[in-house]
Design a protein around this motif. Structure first.
Motif, PDB file in Angstrom:
ATOM      1  N   GLY A 195       0.780  -1.231   0.000  1.00 31.20           N
ATOM      2  CA  GLY A 195       0.000   0.000   0.000  1.00 31.20           C
ATOM      3  C   GLY A 195       0.819   1.294   0.000  1.00 31.20           C
ATOM      4  O   GLY A 195       0.600   2.164  -0.851  1.00 31.20           O
ATOM      5  N   PRO A 196       1.794   1.420   0.933  1.00 28.74           N
ATOM      6  CA  PRO A 196       2.541   2.687   0.976  1.00 28.74           C
ATOM      7  C   PRO A 196       3.349   2.977  -0.294  1.00 28.74           C
ATOM      8  O   PRO A 196       3.783   4.102  -0.504  1.00 28.74           O
ATOM      9  CB  PRO A 196       3.482   2.494   2.179  1.00 28.74           C
ATOM     10  CG  PRO A 196       2.791   1.489   3.032  1.00 28.74           C
ATOM     11  CD  PRO A 196       2.111   0.549   2.083  1.00 28.74           C
ATOM     12  N   MET A 197       3.561   1.965  -1.143  1.00 28.24           N
ATOM     13  CA  MET A 197       4.343   2.188  -2.374  1.00 28.24           C
ATOM     14  C   MET A 197       3.481   2.680  -3.528  1.00 28.24           C
ATOM     15  O   MET A 197       3.993   2.895  -4.621  1.00 28.24           O
ATOM     16  CB  MET A 197       4.988   0.876  -2.822  1.00 28.24           C
ATOM     17  CG  MET A 197       6.091   0.398  -1.950  1.00 28.24           C
ATOM     18  SD  MET A 197       6.657  -1.157  -2.679  1.00 28.24           S
ATOM     19  CE  MET A 197       7.629  -1.774  -1.351  1.00 28.24           C
ATOM     20  N   ARG A 198       2.210   2.830  -3.288  1.00 27.18           N
ATOM     21  CA  ARG A 198       1.302   3.168  -4.381  1.00 27.18           C
ATOM     22  C   ARG A 198       1.746   4.406  -5.183  1.00 27.18           C
ATOM     23  O   ARG A 198       1.804   4.335  -6.418  1.00 27.18           O
ATOM     24  CB  ARG A 198      -0.104   3.367  -3.799  1.00 27.18           C
ATOM     25  CG  ARG A 198      -1.155   3.511  -4.826  1.00 27.18           C
ATOM     26  CD  ARG A 198      -2.503   3.385  -4.190  1.00 27.18           C
ATOM     27  NE  ARG A 198      -3.498   3.962  -5.074  1.00 27.18           N
ATOM     28  CZ  ARG A 198      -4.790   3.734  -4.993  1.00 27.18           C
ATOM     29  NH1 ARG A 198      -5.239   2.952  -4.066  1.00 27.18           N
ATOM     30  NH2 ARG A 198      -5.636   4.284  -5.828  1.00 27.18           N
ATOM     31  N   PRO A 199       2.105   5.521  -4.526  1.00 21.86           N
ATOM     32  CA  PRO A 199       2.562   6.677  -5.318  1.00 21.86           C
ATOM     33  C   PRO A 199       3.796   6.348  -6.155  1.00 21.86           C
ATOM     34  O   PRO A 199       3.912   6.783  -7.305  1.00 21.86           O
ATOM     35  CB  PRO A 199       2.887   7.734  -4.261  1.00 21.86           C
ATOM     36  CG  PRO A 199       2.139   7.318  -3.047  1.00 21.86           C
ATOM     37  CD  PRO A 199       2.077   5.820  -3.085  1.00 21.86           C
ATOM     38  N   PHE A 200       4.713   5.561  -5.578  1.00 26.40           N
ATOM     39  CA  PHE A 200       5.924   5.186  -6.325  1.00 26.40           C
ATOM     40  C   PHE A 200       5.553   4.376  -7.559  1.00 26.40           C
ATOM     41  O   PHE A 200       6.080   4.603  -8.653  1.00 26.40           O
ATOM     42  CB  PHE A 200       6.853   4.378  -5.406  1.00 26.40           C
ATOM     43  CG  PHE A 200       8.136   3.949  -6.086  1.00 26.40           C
ATOM     44  CD1 PHE A 200       9.249   4.792  -6.080  1.00 26.40           C
ATOM     45  CD2 PHE A 200       8.234   2.726  -6.743  1.00 26.40           C
ATOM     46  CE1 PHE A 200      10.424   4.412  -6.715  1.00 26.40           C
ATOM     47  CE2 PHE A 200       9.402   2.337  -7.376  1.00 26.40           C
ATOM     48  CZ  PHE A 200      10.500   3.187  -7.359  1.00 26.40           C
ATOM     49  N   ILE A 201       4.635   3.443  -7.386  1.00 24.36           N
ATOM     50  CA  ILE A 201       4.228   2.583  -8.509  1.00 24.36           C
ATOM     51  C   ILE A 201       3.535   3.419  -9.591  1.00 24.36           C
ATOM     52  O   ILE A 201       3.751   3.215 -10.784  1.00 24.36           O
ATOM     53  CB  ILE A 201       3.333   1.430  -7.998  1.00 24.36           C
ATOM     54  CG1 ILE A 201       4.213   0.445  -7.209  1.00 24.36           C
ATOM     55  CG2 ILE A 201       2.609   0.718  -9.138  1.00 24.36           C
ATOM     56  CD1 ILE A 201       3.479  -0.685  -6.536  1.00 24.36           C
ATOM     57  N   GLU A 202       2.768   4.420  -9.162  1.00 26.94           N
ATOM     58  CA  GLU A 202       2.080   5.276 -10.133  1.00 26.94           C
ATOM     59  C   GLU A 202       3.058   6.148 -10.913  1.00 26.94           C
ATOM     60  O   GLU A 202       2.904   6.346 -12.109  1.00 26.94           O
ATOM     61  CB  GLU A 202       1.078   6.192  -9.405  1.00 26.94           C
ATOM     62  CG  GLU A 202      -0.204   5.484  -9.016  1.00 26.94           C
ATOM     63  CD  GLU A 202      -1.089   6.322  -8.115  1.00 26.94           C
ATOM     64  OE1 GLU A 202      -0.559   7.041  -7.244  1.00 26.94           O
ATOM     65  OE2 GLU A 202      -2.313   6.228  -8.264  1.00 26.94           O
ATOM     66  N   GLU A 203       4.097   6.622 -10.208  1.00 32.53           N
ATOM     67  CA  GLU A 203       4.971   7.628 -10.829  1.00 32.53           C
ATOM     68  C   GLU A 203       6.244   7.056 -11.428  1.00 32.53           C
ATOM     69  O   GLU A 203       6.888   7.725 -12.240  1.00 32.53           O
ATOM     70  CB  GLU A 203       5.360   8.686  -9.776  1.00 32.53           C
ATOM     71  CG  GLU A 203       4.195   9.559  -9.357  1.00 32.53           C
ATOM     72  CD  GLU A 203       4.395  10.180  -7.980  1.00 32.53           C
ATOM     73  OE1 GLU A 203       5.560  10.215  -7.514  1.00 32.53           O
ATOM     74  OE2 GLU A 203       3.396  10.582  -7.378  1.00 32.53           O
TER      75      GLU A 203
END
Lengths: 200, 316
Positions: B31-39
């Motif tokens: 979950g906390p990696m979601r922004p990283f995965i998006e960007e």
């Protein structure tokens, strides 16, 4: 059949320190159930294996993580020592049944509610009820089968009490306030809280 | 519940561990990696996800049994529109002697129809045991003995999984802190037999192997020498930490040098490899940080480029 019994006993060596101590002291006599000789030898060999001890630590960490992350205010209010005492008893009477955090956290709330000494701790009944209500509202639901709003009675000002705990401070002399905190689950998964003072 | 489907025989198993796409480098979703995965989706070729964290299992007898977390499923659809998605489940407990969870397999089959996974995987272990009316979930992957009895338990289950979900099914070599005495087979020999007998592939977790070798004092390279590396479809790398005299598979940081060495040894020998995945628990993501994670994935890509063909472009 003996495979099933063997797996249950290996798991008990990991999760149940009393059983492990019993097998350590009584040997094979402490092991009931139909087992092959090989399975019996394996169990007896595992009793003193330090790897079982570290696996027990990981199991406890798995359970502790659920409680700390789901019930932060209850844990904050109980404090480290009392939380440790309550968890030790809880873990003895309630086995971990799933990976899911909410189930175990709600079960711990129910357990605390049966512990008169713990519930005499100032503010604990209100905080346990608040966190339990929050979890039950957010629990995964099947269609419209669960309520989407609930109420909790408070005898102390919930705004001051909850804010104090959220700041990781110990609440002290929280002003009395007889009121109801109503939580409603919104469509985005958040909860809208409303305070209503109780008429005298 | 029956543990063996009717009509099972070893000959019904079809080999499917060849012809997997060469995906390249993967990142395990938390979950906390979601922004990283998006960007940062130029840093990886696929995303691996533990499907069990995107649904809630209400338990046997409930209908529906699995309640999906819609926002997370929507996010996975978004990910899948850009890169392949690989499920790496924890909920099956395939080695539990008391029951086989067919509902879990059915749920995964439904997801396969939706997400078109190239392969899927679970763990060579058990975490659920029977305890009267409710199971106990130990929350730790307990080791199964490397015996023919274990093969007999798993073979029909794997056959059933493979018939219900027609893509390669992999089992991950377990991390364990204790092991069974008097086992019939060494671990590598057992895993070779498991793949030969059942047609499943291997998810070779090199960090698990490192943890086991470090705690038990065994030789990881000797293990790899004995293992049939043609059966390896996916590799995991991760970091860990020390506690109470043990080195733990904590997924708490970047990959240690010893694991990179194992990867360098293994990669050129895995002819059917589909991807190498980095695992990091979400709670450690802020400590590791985006920059180190990007660097980690870059190192993985360098190793991949050295030993494996250019990742394939997969039609989405």
């Amino acid at each position: 059949m003996s495979q099933q019994v063997f797996q249950r006993l290996v798991a008990r060596l990991v999760v149940d320190p009393d059983f492990r101590d019993l097998v350590r002291s009584m040997g094979s006599a402490a092991i009931d159930g139909e087992l092959t000789d090989l399975e019996r030898r394996r169990l007896l060999a595992l009793v003193d294996d330090p790897g079982v001890t570290i696996t027990k630590t990981l199991h406890k960490g798995f359970r502790l993580g659920k409680i700390l992350s789901m019930l932060p205010l209850t844990c904050q209010l109980l404090g480290g020592k009392r939380l440790g005492r309550e968890l030790r008893v809880f873990w003895r009477v309630y086995a971990s049944r799933s990976f899911y955090y909410i189930d175990e956290a709600v079960a711990f709330c129910s357990f605390l509610e049966t512990r008169p000494a713990a519930m005499r701790l100032s503010y604990l009944p209100e905080i346990v009820a608040y966190e339990r209500t929050r979890l039950e509202l957010q629990r995964p639901r099947l269609g419209d089968s669960q309520a989407t709003s609930r109420e909790i009675s408070f005898n102390h000002d919930p705004e001051i009490l909850l804010t104090t705990l959220a700041r990781k401070s110990r609440p002290h002399r929280i002003p009395a306030r007889r009121c109801t905190l109503s939580g409603t689950l919104e469509s985005d998964g958040s909860i809208q809280w409303v305070i209503a003072d109780t008429a005298h | 519940m029956s543990t063996q489907p009717a009509g099972y025989s070893a000959s019904t198993v079809i080999a499917t561990t060849t012809n997997v796409p060469k995906l390249g480098i993967g990142l395990a979703y938390q979950g906390p990696m979601r922004p990283f995965i998006e960007e940062s989706n130029d840093c990886f070729n696929y995303v691996e996800v533990v499907p069990d964290i995107l649904w809630t299992d209400l338990g046997p007898g409930q209908e529906p049994r699995y309640v999906e977390d819609q926002p997370s499923v929507d996010f996975m659809r978004e990910v899948r529109s850009k890169v392949p998605l690989i499920p790496h489940a924890i909920g099956l407990s395939i080695g539990s002697a008391h029951r086989f969870n067919r509902d879990h397999v059915t749920q995964l089959a439904r997801w396969h129809e939706q997400f078109h996974f190239p392969w899927h995987s679970d763990h060579f272990s058990y975490n659920l045991v029977e305890n009267g009316w409710a199971d106990i979930n130990v929350g730790v992957t307990l080791p199964l003995p490397h015996d023919s009895e274990t093969l007999d338990l798993l073979a029909p289950r794997i056959a059933e999984i493979r018939s219900m979900i027609p893509i390669p099914f992999l089992l991950e070599n377990n991390v364990y802190y204790f092991n069974m005495p008097e086992q019939e087979m060494e671990e590598a020999i057992f895993l070779n037999r498991l793949c030969q007998t059942t047609g499943c592939g291997l998810l070779l977790d090199l960090h698990n192997l490192y943890v086991n070798s470090r705690n038990a004092g065994t030789d990881a390279l000797a293990f790899l020498d004995r293992l049939d590396l043609d059966k390896v479809i996916e590799i995991h790398v991760a970091g860990g930490m020390e506690m109470d005299g043990f080195y733990l598979d904590a997924h708490s940081g970047t990959t240690p040098a010893e694991v990179w060495k194992l990867l360098d040894f293994t990669l050129p020998r895995c002819t059917n490899l589909g991807g190498v995945t980095f695992e990091l628990f979400g709670s450690w993501f802020s400590e590791v940080g985006e920059e180190r994670l990007r660097r980690e994935l870059h190192i993985m890509r360098e190793y991949w480029s050295r030993h494996q063909p250019e990742p394939e472009r997969v039609s989405l």
